[in-house]
Design a protein around this motif. Structure first.
Motif, PDB file in Angstrom:
ATOM      1  N   GLN A 112      47.386  41.217  39.352  1.00  0.00           N
ATOM      2  CA  GLN A 112      48.253  42.223  39.233  1.00  0.00           C
ATOM      3  C   GLN A 112      47.971  43.525  39.895  1.00  0.00           C
ATOM      4  N   ASP A 113      46.561  43.548  40.396  1.00  0.00           N
ATOM      5  CA  ASP A 113      45.994  44.757  41.066  1.00  0.00           C
ATOM      6  C   ASP A 113      45.150  44.344  42.126  1.00  0.00           C
ATOM      7  N   PHE A 114      44.832  45.190  43.307  1.00  0.00           N
ATOM      8  CA  PHE A 114      43.915  44.724  44.224  1.00  0.00           C
ATOM      9  C   PHE A 114      42.626  45.495  43.685  1.00  0.00           C
ATOM     10  N   GLU A 115      41.672  44.547  43.037  1.00  0.00           N
ATOM     11  CA  GLU A 115      40.827  44.975  41.989  1.00  0.00           C
ATOM     12  C   GLU A 115      39.341  45.730  42.888  1.00  0.00           C
ATOM     13  N   PRO A 116      39.328  45.152  44.007  1.00  0.00           N
ATOM     14  CA  PRO A 116      38.240  46.344  44.759  1.00  0.00           C
ATOM     15  C   PRO A 116      38.441  47.703  44.734  1.00  0.00           C
ATOM     16  N   PHE A 117      39.570  48.048  44.621  1.00  0.00           N
ATOM     17  CA  PHE A 117      39.988  49.637  44.402  1.00  0.00           C
ATOM     18  C   PHE A 117      39.234  50.247  43.272  1.00  0.00           C
TER      19      PHE A 117
END
Length: 583
Positions: A112-117
């Motif tokens: 659901q998200d680009f988690e590294p951000f």
């Protein structure tokens, strides 16, 4: 003969401890419920790390309390995961659960998200990024994320759209603010929400339009932050409160500097023009100049976009009309169908629709020795009971004749969330003398104290059989009565053979029954005390003393003893009721 109909999917979800109020977890549970409605079997495996210690016995109750009913069996991570068509990781830390899967199970990533951000460049960034390089197919929320993972990591991606709960987010012209109102999703605790940028932009708006009301929402303690303008602090709101706030606003500022947000389409659906940053992820949600405005990440540029919406009524109305039309195309059911098709491609098979579940009866009380008052538009009949199995999916009451008007059943948690309905349905069928309400199975119903309320908006005048059983938990308009409504319930068989046997399976059921009876006693005691206070004349101490002296002088010792005994009994009952209310 082998059936030509393709099998429905058995889907396992790997989750970490859910964060209360998280939109990401709400999305997961929403998709799970829709997949269950389509006919697929879901199971959730919760990572026990950092899970609330008071909820380790039955984690499904914790989820149900904060996220509503989730139609899936819920357990903690087992030593070995087998027997499923596909296992889905839902966050980069949950990909460790793939190590527990049998080799034959397909693995996929629900992203659901680009988690590294979420992190500064360092260990967590690199560990999160590494999960996209493992070759797992990715089912992504939104098309920007699908494009980004495919281009940067050559991942196979299956996007599904951001969507809107249209029954909650819709225009409410009657709530429109009398003076211009700008709402800002203010999250100083979340750096990617650019709180400082938003405040500086709003300060510029306030300089040119002093008449504008500014509302901040989305975080705790906003009133303690200094700003160069006055504002209204709404704090953290429920989804229903958010919908009303959106509908009241002239413009909505939602700043997302990394992953796109659910808020822009929800604001669009309420008729609130959206302003966000002109960054690549947001281009997939907001069509600049058509469904909203995108501004450069500078205070002056954001303020200019807000002032355009505030000052140009024609532009504002064009944005509202186009955004409403776009929002109508966004549906969670359609998005869940996209997820369903993606899972079918990952597994390598087609999918089928919902089968009729097998059920088992329980708690049958068909014979009565009395009838309730007639049901009317202002009269509800209720029955509190404790479900004996998971998967409660049908509740029935006997009737002498078929009802002529739609009947309504509402099911509530009688102890934890007594004001929030878990089931609200008018789907009823009458056959063989029973009125049956069907609903999706409640996976965590075993040993749960429930309150069933039957009503009808059109006053059918029906009466229901009941038994004059002490402690039967019958109620009229929420007020406990003596007796028990005649009813029976049924449970989906699929929920009955999955849990490990317990040493004393009756203990939790008996404890729930005792808690329910105690709640009924307290409710009835409180009512009796209010009734006594309203209708029994209050006597002051001098009045009582005067009466006692008269009885003593007249030689009526027996009357004096009787009056004293009544008074002492009254004091005792009153003290007992207050003691229970205090507990």
């Amino acid at each position: 003969m082998q059936s030509s109909q393709p099998p429905r999917l058995r889907i396992a979800w790997l989750l970490s401890a859910p964060i209360v109020g998280s939109g990401g977890y709400a999305n997961i549970f929403r998709i799970i419920n829709l997949l269950a409605m389509f006919g697929h079997e879901n199971v959730i495996f919760m990572n026990p790390d950092l899970y609330p210690t008071d909820s380790v016995d039955r984690p499904e109750r914790y989820i149900q309390r904060f996220f509503g009913v989730v139609h899936a069996k819920i357990y903690f991570w087992p030593e070995r995961i087998s027997g499923y068509d596909v296992v889905l990781a839902t966050q980069w830390g949950t990909t460790r659960g793939f190590e527990r899967c049998d080799p034959a199970i397909r693995r996929a990533y629900f992203v659901q998200d680009f988690e590294p951000f979420f992190y500064a460049m360092g260990d967590d960034w690199l560990r999160a990024e590494a999960t996209y390089k493992q070759g797992w197919p990715c089912i992504t929320l939104g098309h920007w994320l699908a494009k980004h993972l495919h281009e940067q990591y050559q991942a196979t991606t299956y996007p599904f759209d951001f969507a809107v709960e249209h029954e909650r987010y819709y225009p409410r012209p009657q709530l429109a603010s009398k003076k211009p109102r700008v709402i800002f999703y203010a999250r100083p605790s979340t750096p990617r929400r650019c709180f400082d940028l938003g405040i500086k932009a709003l300060a510029l708006v306030k300089e040119q339009r002093p008449d504008v009301e500014i509302v901040l929402f989305g975080d705790k303690g906003l009133k303690h932050y200094w700003t160069p303008f006055e504002f209204t602090d709404k704090g953290i709101l429920t989804p229903d409160e958010l919908a009303e706030l959106y509908a009241s606003a002239t413009a909505g500022l939602v700043i997302s500097s990394t992953n796109p947000s659910l808020m822009p389409p929800e604001m669009m659906a309420t008729g609130c023009p959206v302003i966000d940053l002109d960054l690549a992820p947001n281009h997939f949600l907001v069509d600049h100049g058509k469904t909203g405005l995108l501004a450069q990440a500078e205070p002056a540029a954001v303020a200019k976009a807000l002032l355009q919406v505030l000052n140009d009524q024609a532009l504002r109305q064009r944005l509202i009309n186009a955004a409403l039309a776009h929002a109508k195309t966004l549906s969670w059911e359609r998005s869940a169908r996209d997820v369903e098709q993606a899972l079918g491609k990952i597994v390598g098979s087609a999918v089928q629709s919902l089968d009729t579940p097998q059920t088992m009866p329980d708690s049958e009380h068909p014979f009565g020795d009395g009838v309730t008052p007639a049901l009317s538009a202002s009269f509800q009949v209720g029955q509190r009971f404790v479900a004996q199995n998971d998967g409660l999916c049908r509740w029935e009451i006997p009737l002498a004749q078929a009802p002529q008007h739609p009947m309504r059943l509402q099911l509530y948690d009688a102890l934890v969330n007594p004001d929030q309905s878990m089931v609200d349905t008018k789907q009823a069928q009458y056959a063989d003398g029973w009125l049956s309400f069907e609903f999706a199975p409640l996976p965590a119903s075993r040993n749960q104290a429930l309150h069933a309320v039957v009503s009808c908006d059109q006053a059918p005048g029906l009466r229901f059989d009941f038994q004059t059983t002490p402690g039967g938990s019958l109620s009229y308009n929420g007020m406990p009565q003596v007796g028990r409504l005649c009813y029976r319930s049924a449970y989906a068989v699929a929920y009955e053979d999955q849990r490990d046997p317990e040493p004393q399976p009756e203990a939790a059921y008996l404890a729930a029954q005792q808690a329910l009876m105690q709640a009924e006693y307290l409710q009835l005691s409180a009512f009796a005390e209010r009734l006594h206070a309203a209708y029994v004349p209050k006597k002051s101490f001098p009045e009582r003393a005067t009466k006692a002296v008269k009885l003593l002088r007249s030689g009526n010792v027996l009357g004096l003893a009787r009056e004293s005994t009544r008074y002492l009994h009254w004091l005792y009952d009153r003290a007992k009721a207050r003691w229970h209310n205090r507990d």
